[in-house]
Structures are given as structure tokens and as C-alpha cells.
Scaffold this active site. Structure first.
Site, PDB file in Angstrom:
ATOM      1  CG  LEU A  41      -8.870  -2.065  -9.460  1.00 37.00           C
ATOM      2  CD1 LEU A  41      -8.738  -2.839 -10.762  1.00 37.00           C
ATOM      3  CD2 LEU A  41      -9.797  -2.803  -8.498  1.00 37.00           C
ATOM      4  N   GLY A  42      -5.066  -0.343  -7.458  1.00 38.69           N
ATOM      5  CA  GLY A  42      -3.715  -0.501  -6.918  1.00 38.69           C
ATOM      6  C   GLY A  42      -2.728   0.300  -7.729  1.00 38.69           C
ATOM      7  N   GLY A  47       2.393   2.510 -13.054  1.00 39.09           N
ATOM      8  CA  GLY A  47       1.392   3.536 -12.770  1.00 39.09           C
ATOM      9  C   GLY A  47       0.243   2.945 -11.986  1.00 39.09           C
ATOM     10  CB  SER A  48      -2.826   4.380 -10.727  1.00 44.09           C
ATOM     11  OG  SER A  48      -1.974   5.161  -9.926  1.00 44.09           O
ATOM     12  CE  LYS A  63      -0.086  -2.723 -15.255  1.00 43.80           C
ATOM     13  NZ  LYS A  63       1.065  -3.552 -15.600  1.00 43.80           N
ATOM     14  CG  ASP A 161       8.146  -8.482 -11.782  1.00 44.10           C
ATOM     15  OD1 ASP A 161       8.764  -8.916 -10.786  1.00 44.10           O
ATOM     16  OD2 ASP A 161       7.485  -7.430 -11.760  1.00 44.10           O
TER      17      ASP A 161
END
Ligand SMILES: Nc1ncnc2c1ncn2[C@@H]1O[C@H](COP(=O)(O)OP(=O)(O)OP(=O)(O)O)[C@@H](O)[C@H]1O
Length: 356
Positions: A41-42, A47-48, A63, A161
Site C-alpha cells: 500500500l505504501g 517500513g512498508s 506495517k 507527526d
């Protein structure tokens, strides 16, 4: 260190049923087709992220920590610890985690409408799915999620964030604030923590970027930038030329002072918006993004103002000194002409708590 759990404070309003558990690596391999590239997904700092489906048909986002290190393991533990203790309708829920050998994975509910970033500037932006009503719901929902972190979670939590890629959108177009990996727990009695500066340029409060002073008002600042982005469709920092950049606040404040709301509205809305609501969003956003933290509202006040509950407070907001004449030079946080090679900051400083 962790066990499957049910969080706490279940009686509090706005919370979802807390349930999370430990997943086996084998189960997550099966769910994501062995972390297939097509399922990706991204990618973020940690990480990914992969889409997956569990045996019961439910969809998940997994994740996966990129490279194991003590530091990354700490961030993993922080995110799991925080996610396990917060439950709110506008905060992305933890389904569970997996820690086997050097593999560290966090499992969340899958958000079919991806992130606000993808709607405003990314893969969904051409579809124009965010009409004004949806934007208003996302603004209020994400404000409620952050207000919960600041005012109802124990201990209180600063997200650190807040940005468009960390606000996910569920199937009903409700906001789910995500990515607690950078969050800081605020001990009772502390007004702020002095800490490593982490976050994303364009969203960073000036006192946090310069002095590393993290407090709830830093999240309020970032939320102000996010609100301006949501209303105008502009990015936090716009590149005007190869050497000049302009912040969304420097662009928006003079227009707000001149009450030119039609110029502030995202052109993708095609003029279809409630003007009183847009006005509210812009004024609240600019006050949130004030360079002086003491001038910023709390997230509880932000929720109240966005909902338009108190006519008196709205009138006060509109008559704020900030909107009388253009305050751009004083208001400027100094990033407008900055030359940054990266939009991401990760600068180590000593960590110490500062209580007053
Ligand atoms: N639960 C989810 N459902 C759907 N998509 C998700 C989910 N969680 C993350 N994503 C997607 O994966 C991408 C990467 O997420 P991640 O939180 O790792 O990084 P980021 O927020 O983009 O960047 P950074 O780590 O720098 O904050 C997101 O932009 C989002 O599109």
C-alpha cells in the site's frame, strides 16, 4: 513485554470495543500473499505497509519493520504500547502485532479510502471524492481524535507527526488518525518534553523545530496546517521557483484578512462549499498555526469552534487581532525561503523532561 488485551477506560464516550491480539508470522504471510509487491500500500519511515485478508475475510493493513535495529525496535514498542491503550472512533485501531525473531509487524484495520494525502494531492485526487461535507467531517473527526490524545488519554499523548498522510479515511469517509510511532507520552505535571526533533517540514511548529520543545500545542500547529491544506487543496510548502518557497500560512493569512474566501477554497470544490464553515475552518487553522504557542487554541477549543457550537466564540475568533491587517512578517515561521533538500527531519538531541 506485551500480551493480548482489551485496553482500558472502556466506558469513555467515543471509544470502540477494544480487542487486539498477537499474530503469528505464518498467519501474516498467508494474509498478505507472502508480502507480495502487489499487496503493497505504501512505504513510510518505519517500513512498508501491505494489504491483507485474514481467514475470516476481514481486511488488514500490515506495517512491516524495514531493518531491525534497537532504535527501530524502540519505535515499534512505542507504537504498539500507545495503540494498545487508545481507543477512539477517530484513531486508527490496533488489530495486533507480531514479534518473531527480527521480524516486527503491526496489524491495523484496513482503510479502503487510504489517506487524506492521496485525496488531496495523490492517486485519488483526480476523482474529487472529497466534497465539502466530507472535508468538514474529516476536519471535525480528526480534531476529536487528537483532542482525545491530548485531553482524555492517560497519560496524555502528543502525536508529533500530524500530517495529511497520517489521516486515513474509512469506508464512510470518517477520519482515522494514524501513525503513533513518534508519539510521546507526557507524564503528569509536565508542560512539555524536550526531545529529538522528528516530524515533517511544513507541519513543524517553529519552537519545536528550533528548540525541540514538544507539547500539545505543536500538534495544534500541525493540525492548523492540515486544516489549511484540507480547505485550499494546497500543499504545506509550495515551490515558487528554484530558490523560493512559500508556506500555506503566508499565502492564506493575507487572503483571510481581506476576507477573500473564494480564493482560499480548493478550486476542485467548484465553488460548492458552505461559506460560513469555510470561514470557520480558515480562521481556526490560522490561529492554530500561530508562531506563538500561547496564542494557539487547545484541541478541545478547536473541536468546539469547528462545530460552530458557540456563536460568541466564533465572533471572538473572527475579530481576533490576527485577522485585522496582514501580519505576515511577524506570523512567518521562517521556512518560506528555506532551502531544504528533504522534507523530513530526524535530528538527535538529548531527551529530558521539563516540568513546571
Ligand atoms: N490502515 C491502513 N489502511 C490503508 N492504508 C494504509 C494504512 N496504514 C498505512 N497505509 C498506507 O501506507 C502508507 C505508508 O504508511 P506509513 O504510516 O508507514 O508512512 P507515512 O505516514 O506515509 O510516512 P512516515 O512514516 O514518514 O510518517 C500510507 O501513506 C497509507 O497510504
Amino acid at each position: 513485554m506485551f500480551c493480548c488485551g482489551r485496553g482500558f477506560g472502556r466506558k469513555e464516550r467515543g471509544k470502540k470495543q477494544p480487542t487486539w491480539r498477537v499474530f503469528s508470522l505464518k498467519e501474516l504471510h498467508a494474509a498478505t500473499n507472502n508480502f507480495n509487491y502487489d499487496n503493497k500500500l505504501g512505504e513510510g519511515g518505519f517500513g512498508s505497509v501491505y494489504w491483507g485478508q485474514l481467514w475470516d475475510g476481514s481486511q488488514i493493513a500490515v506495517k512491516r519493520l524495514k531493518v531491525w535495529s534497537n532504535k527501530a525496535d524502540m519505535e515499534f514498542a512505542v507504537e504498539v504500547e500507545i495503540l494498545a491503550r487508545v481507543r477512539h472512533k477517530n484513531l486508527l485501531s490496533l488489530r495486533g502485532y507480531c514479534a518473531e525473531g527480527q521480524e516486527r509487524l503491526i496489524v491495523y484495520d484496513y482503510m479502503p479510502n487510504l489517506s487524506l494525502l492521496s485525496h488531496l494531492h495523490g492517486q485519488h485526487s483526480a476523482e474529487c471524492l472529497l466534497d465539502w461535507n466530507r472535508r468538514m467531517n474529516i476536519a471535525i473527526g480528526s480534531a476529536e481524535g487528537i483532542a482525545y490524545l491530548h485531553h482524555h488519554a492517560t497519560p496524555h499523548i502528543i502525536h508529533r507527526d500530524i500530517k495529511a498522510s497520517n489521516v486515513l479515511v474509512d469506508s464512510d469517509f470518517q477520519a482515522q488518525v494514524a501513525d503513533f510511532g513518534f508519539a510521546k507520552l507526557i507524564p503528569d505535571g509536565a508542560t512539555h518534553v524536550t526531545t529529538r526533533v522528528k516530524g515533517t517540514l511544513g507541519y513543524l511548529a517553529p519552537e519545536y523545530a528550533m528548540l525541540g520543545k514538544a507539547s500539545e500545542s505543536c500538534d495544534v500547529y500541525s493540525f492548523g496546517i492540515l486544516l489549511l491544506e484540507l480547505a485550499s487543496g494546497k500543499k504545506p510548502i509550495e515551490k515558487l521557483s528554484s530558490t523560493m518557497k512559500r508556506t500555506v500560512t503566508d499565502w492564506a493569512l493575507p487572503l483571510a484578512c481581506e476576507r477573500k474566501f473564494d480564493e482560499l477554497a480548493d478550486p476542485k470544490l467548484n465553488g460548492k462549499y458552505a461559506e460560513d464553515e469555510l470561514k470557520r475552518v480558515v480562521f481556526v487553522a490560522l490561529l492554530c498555526a500561530h508562531s506563538r504557542p500561547e496564542r494557539r487554541p487547545t484541541m478541545l477549543e478547536v473541536v468546539e469552534l469547528l462545530k460552530g457550537e458557540s456563536k460568541e466564540k466564533l465572533a471572538q475568533l473572527e475579530n481576533d487581532e490576527l485577522f485585522k491587517t496582514s501580519q505576515a512578517p511577524e506570523y512567518n515561521d521562517g521556512t518560506s525561503a528555506a532551502e531544504e533538500s528533504s522534507d523530513f527531519i530526524s535530528e538527535e538531541k538529548d531527551e529530558k523532561q521539563d516540568s513546571k
